[in-house]
Design a protein around this motif. Structure first.
Motif, PDB file in Angstrom:
ATOM      1  N   ALA A 145       0.831  -1.208   0.000  1.00  0.00           N
ATOM      2  CA  ALA A 145       0.000   0.000   0.000  1.00  0.00           C
ATOM      3  C   ALA A 145       0.862   1.254   0.000  1.00  0.00           C
ATOM      4  N   ASN A 146       1.860   1.303   0.848  1.00  0.00           N
ATOM      5  CA  ASN A 146       2.696   2.498   0.949  1.00  0.00           C
ATOM      6  C   ASN A 146       3.615   2.666  -0.252  1.00  0.00           C
ATOM      7  N   SER A 147       4.059   1.572  -0.822  1.00  0.00           N
ATOM      8  CA  SER A 147       4.881   1.670  -2.031  1.00  0.00           C
ATOM      9  C   SER A 147       4.070   2.235  -3.183  1.00  0.00           C
ATOM     10  N   TYR A 199       2.173   6.967  -6.748  1.00  0.00           N
ATOM     11  CA  TYR A 199       1.167   7.939  -7.170  1.00  0.00           C
ATOM     12  C   TYR A 199       1.453   9.351  -6.671  1.00  0.00           C
ATOM     13  N   ALA A 200       2.074   9.480  -5.529  1.00  0.00           N
ATOM     14  CA  ALA A 200       2.474  10.816  -5.092  1.00  0.00           C
ATOM     15  C   ALA A 200       3.490  11.406  -6.072  1.00  0.00           C
ATOM     16  N   MET A 201       4.425  10.595  -6.543  1.00  0.00           N
ATOM     17  CA  MET A 201       5.399  11.090  -7.505  1.00  0.00           C
ATOM     18  C   MET A 201       4.785  11.256  -8.887  1.00  0.00           C
ATOM     19  N   ARG A 202       3.809  10.418  -9.224  1.00  0.00           N
ATOM     20  CA  ARG A 202       3.122  10.577 -10.501  1.00  0.00           C
ATOM     21  C   ARG A 202       2.508  11.976 -10.608  1.00  0.00           C
ATOM     22  N   LEU A 203       2.116  12.511  -9.462  1.00  0.00           N
ATOM     23  CA  LEU A 203       1.442  13.808  -9.417  1.00  0.00           C
ATOM     24  C   LEU A 203       2.391  14.960  -9.107  1.00  0.00           C
ATOM     25  N   ASP A 204       3.671  14.733  -9.200  1.00  0.00           N
ATOM     26  CA  ASP A 204       4.650  15.751  -8.803  1.00  0.00           C
ATOM     27  C   ASP A 204       4.480  17.046  -9.587  1.00  0.00           C
ATOM     28  N   ASN A 205       4.131  16.954 -10.858  1.00  0.00           N
ATOM     29  CA  ASN A 205       3.937  18.160 -11.672  1.00  0.00           C
ATOM     30  C   ASN A 205       2.594  18.827 -11.417  1.00  0.00           C
ATOM     31  N   LYS A 206       1.763  18.211 -10.593  1.00  0.00           N
ATOM     32  CA  LYS A 206       0.420  18.730 -10.318  1.00  0.00           C
ATOM     33  C   LYS A 206       0.233  19.043  -8.833  1.00  0.00           C
ATOM     34  N   VAL A 218       3.612  15.819  -1.409  1.00  0.00           N
ATOM     35  CA  VAL A 218       4.903  15.695  -0.729  1.00  0.00           C
ATOM     36  C   VAL A 218       4.702  15.057   0.645  1.00  0.00           C
ATOM     37  N   THR A 219       3.683  15.500   1.360  1.00  0.00           N
ATOM     38  CA  THR A 219       3.385  14.921   2.674  1.00  0.00           C
ATOM     39  C   THR A 219       3.000  13.457   2.541  1.00  0.00           C
ATOM     40  N   GLU A 220       2.206  13.136   1.519  1.00  0.00           N
ATOM     41  CA  GLU A 220       1.806  11.737   1.289  1.00  0.00           C
ATOM     42  C   GLU A 220       3.036  10.869   1.036  1.00  0.00           C
ATOM     43  N   PHE A 221       3.934  11.362   0.214  1.00  0.00           N
ATOM     44  CA  PHE A 221       5.136  10.602  -0.118  1.00  0.00           C
ATOM     45  C   PHE A 221       5.978  10.361   1.127  1.00  0.00           C
ATOM     46  N   ASP A 269      12.969  18.419  -1.411  1.00  0.00           N
ATOM     47  CA  ASP A 269      11.938  18.936  -0.515  1.00  0.00           C
ATOM     48  C   ASP A 269      10.983  17.857  -0.012  1.00  0.00           C
ATOM     49  N   TYR A 270      11.310  16.613  -0.252  1.00  0.00           N
ATOM     50  CA  TYR A 270      10.456  15.521   0.212  1.00  0.00           C
ATOM     51  C   TYR A 270      10.834  15.042   1.615  1.00  0.00           C
ATOM     52  N   GLY A 271      11.971  15.490   2.120  1.00  0.00           N
ATOM     53  CA  GLY A 271      12.384  15.093   3.464  1.00  0.00           C
ATOM     54  C   GLY A 271      12.749  13.633   3.588  1.00  0.00           C
TER      55      GLY A 271
END
Length: 563
Positions: free
Chosen positions: A206-208, A213-220, A232-235, A415-417
């Motif tokens: 689930a977390n992987s 999907y968090a990175m898939r949306l990086d441009n959005k 970013v928080t989700e990732f 900036d993803y920490g």
């Protein structure tokens, strides 16, 4: 590791088991229409059908494999369509059939407060809906499984709301799968053909997927923030509990017992050996140039190699790095030949050739008769891709290697920490891919330190570090579809089309919707979704927006992969 489709042979009989009747009214219950089926049986169906559908999208000779230049078709009847990117509308009924069955698991789990089944079904719902929207764009989502509520023509939800739902479902799945009480929330190990009923592994899955999907949306980011989703928080939150080794990867193996559970290229599913599907020169040349040991896992040397050191055909006593003997004949160039020839031991078919050119590519004036697809001057895919079952041929839904590449990219952005450097995660990702194909285990001479010292591999020496990460991820995604989604998001690797490309010098961006049902409500929903697509100059004049070169919301306004 669980074998693919292990329980499929017992699945149907189990549906038909029925208790003896104690009351006369039981006579009215049909034994062939069981209403209360164990979720374990349905789970096996959901997992195996998802695996087959996902695997078939990227396999040799298919559209995405051709676009990402892993393979090219030779001269078979569908070669031109694949090599020219003349993609036809694609059906999605199989995905929604899987989702309907998955919904049975979810609803029953909610009724019974079975957190483990709830978590699994949310992961699979996210995986399948994510796949559909990744492929097509807007699609039926919120109303798609509502036939019981008499919603027969569901609306096409906007893509951003689908991604929002996916990330929310995965976050919920993570919570549900934390500290599952197996004394009351057991899932049969035989039914769970991914993880054998291990909730901790499902939580990692689930977390992987949340990372993906968090990175898939990086441009959005800004648009998702407006919906209450901080990618970013989700990732960062997801990265605390993801795959830690290759043994955690979500993979399934083929059994090879029947056509249903055999690898697609084997004799049980293919009446003729798959020699029509050639490795593409793009990936072959890259692997050769990097001296990448995965080459010999995926590709065979040519049967006839042009060589100026011989004056007559001479057998070459060749054994690849894994100790596999290969039949290679050294052949002197033909006097008077003016066509270009390739002297390499490994020769891929260039992308986008017309069938007539593919048939004679690298033939160098040799007029001998060869089988249509048996051209000996071009490499074949390794023989394992023509087996019903093989150690390195399996379905890879998401791997430890992909997770490490995602972490490398996040660390690079800064900036993803993320803990750990981009270089460490990048190295881990390549090593994990090697392990997936038994590279270091098979031959101690394949030294990663030597490989990494190559200036075209080393991350620190790269002028464009993101391009270096995504290009290596493309290699590691061999015959998978995630590289297409990465290319759309980043523009890397910089793949060039061939001479028969129909729609300019760019690669396609999406699947076209299935041909719409003629019902006015269905067409209205379809037209609304098409109107939200953004046409590109590559869309032919007169064609509506439903084209493989139109941009879905995910790509609109990003300048990716091209303007």
């Amino acid at each position: 590791m669980k074998k693919l489709y292990k329980n499929i042979l017992v699945l149907v009989p189990c549906f038909l088991i029925m208790s003896s009747c104690d009351h006369i009214e039981d006579i009215n219950v049909s034994p062939n229409n069981a209403e209360d089926v164990s979720s374990n049986y349905v789970l096996t169906y959901v997992l195996t059908e998802t695996a087959k559908a996902y695997n078939n999208l990227g396999r040799d000779g298919n559209n995405i494999s051709g676009a990402m230049q892993y393979t090219q078709r030779g001269t078979d009847f569908q070669a031109l369509r694949v090599n020219s990117y003349d993609w036809a509308p694609e059906g999605w009924g199989n995905y929604y059939e899987i989702l309907r069955n998955n919904e049975i698991i979810y609803k029953k789990a909610v009724e019974e407060d079975h957190k483990f089944f709830q978590g699994i079904s949310l992961v699979m719902r996210s995986f399948i809906f994510g796949l559909v929207t990744d492929l097509y764009g807007d699609c039926p989502y919120s109303e798609s499984l509502s036939a019981n509520e008499e919603i027969f023509f569901p609306k096409y939800d906007e893509q951003k709301f689908i991604y929002k739902g996916i990330l929310e479902d995965l976050r919920t799945a993570n919570e549900l799968l934390t500290n599952v009480d197996l004394s009351t929330n057991l899932v049969a190990s035989s039914a769970d053909v991914i993880y054998g009923g291990n909730p901790e592994k499902w939580r990692m899955f689930a977390n992987s997927l949340r990372l993906r999907y968090a990175m898939r949306l990086d441009n959005k980011r800004s648009e998702m923030n407006a919906l209450g989703i901080n990618t970013v928080t989700e990732f960062k939150a997801a990265s605390d509990f993801v795959f830690q080794s290759g043994s955690d990867s979500a993979t399934m193996e083929f059994l090879g017992v029947s056509d249903y559970n055999a690898a697609p290229g084997g004799s049980l599913n293919s009446s003729n050996p798959g020699f029509a599907f050639k490795p593409c020169s793009t990936i072959v040349d890259e692997l050769v140039g990097l001296q990448d040991p995965r080459l010999d896992r995926w590709v065979l040397p040519v049967l006839r190699k042009w060589d100026t050191s011989v004056t007559e055909p001479t057998p070459l006593d060749y054994v690849n790095i894994y100790g596999e003997p290969q039949d290679v004949l050294l052949v002197p160039p033909i006097a008077g030949n003016t066509s270009p020839i390739n002297y390499s031991l490994y020769v891929g078919l260039p992308p986008g050739l017309a069938g007539s050119n593919a048939l004679v590519y690298n033939r160098g004036g040799d007029t001998s008769q060869y089988p249509t697809e048996g051209m000996p001057y071009v490499s074949f895919l390794h023989g394992r891709y023509r087996e019903n079952v093989e150690d390195y041929i399996k379905v890879r839904l998401i791997t430890f290697s992909e997770v490490e590449f995602l972490l490398a990219e996040a660390a690079l952005k800064g900036d993803y920490g993320i803990s750990g450097s981009a270089e460490v995660h990048y190295q881990n990702a390549i090593k994990a891919s090697w392990e997936d194909y038994g590279v270091e285990l098979a031959n101690s001479g394949n030294d990663f330190t030597s490989y990494y010292s190559n200036l075209d591999v080393n991350l620190n020496g790269a002028t464009n570090k993101l391009e270096r990460i995504i290009s290596q991820k493309w290699i590691s995604s061999w015959m998978g579809i995630e590289s297409w989604f990465d290319w759309r998001r980043t523009g890397y690797p910089d793949l060039q089309t061939g001479p028969v490309a129909l729609f300019g010098d760019k690669l396609p961006l999406r699947f076209m919707y299935p041909s719409p049902n003629l019902d006015p409500k269905y067409i209205a929903n379809y037209n609304e979704a098409v109107d939200r697509l953004e046409k590109t100059p590559n869309v032919p004049s007169g064609q509506n927006g439903d084209h493989s070169y139109s941009k879905m919301w995910l790509l609109q306004g990003t300048s990716k992969p091209w303007n």
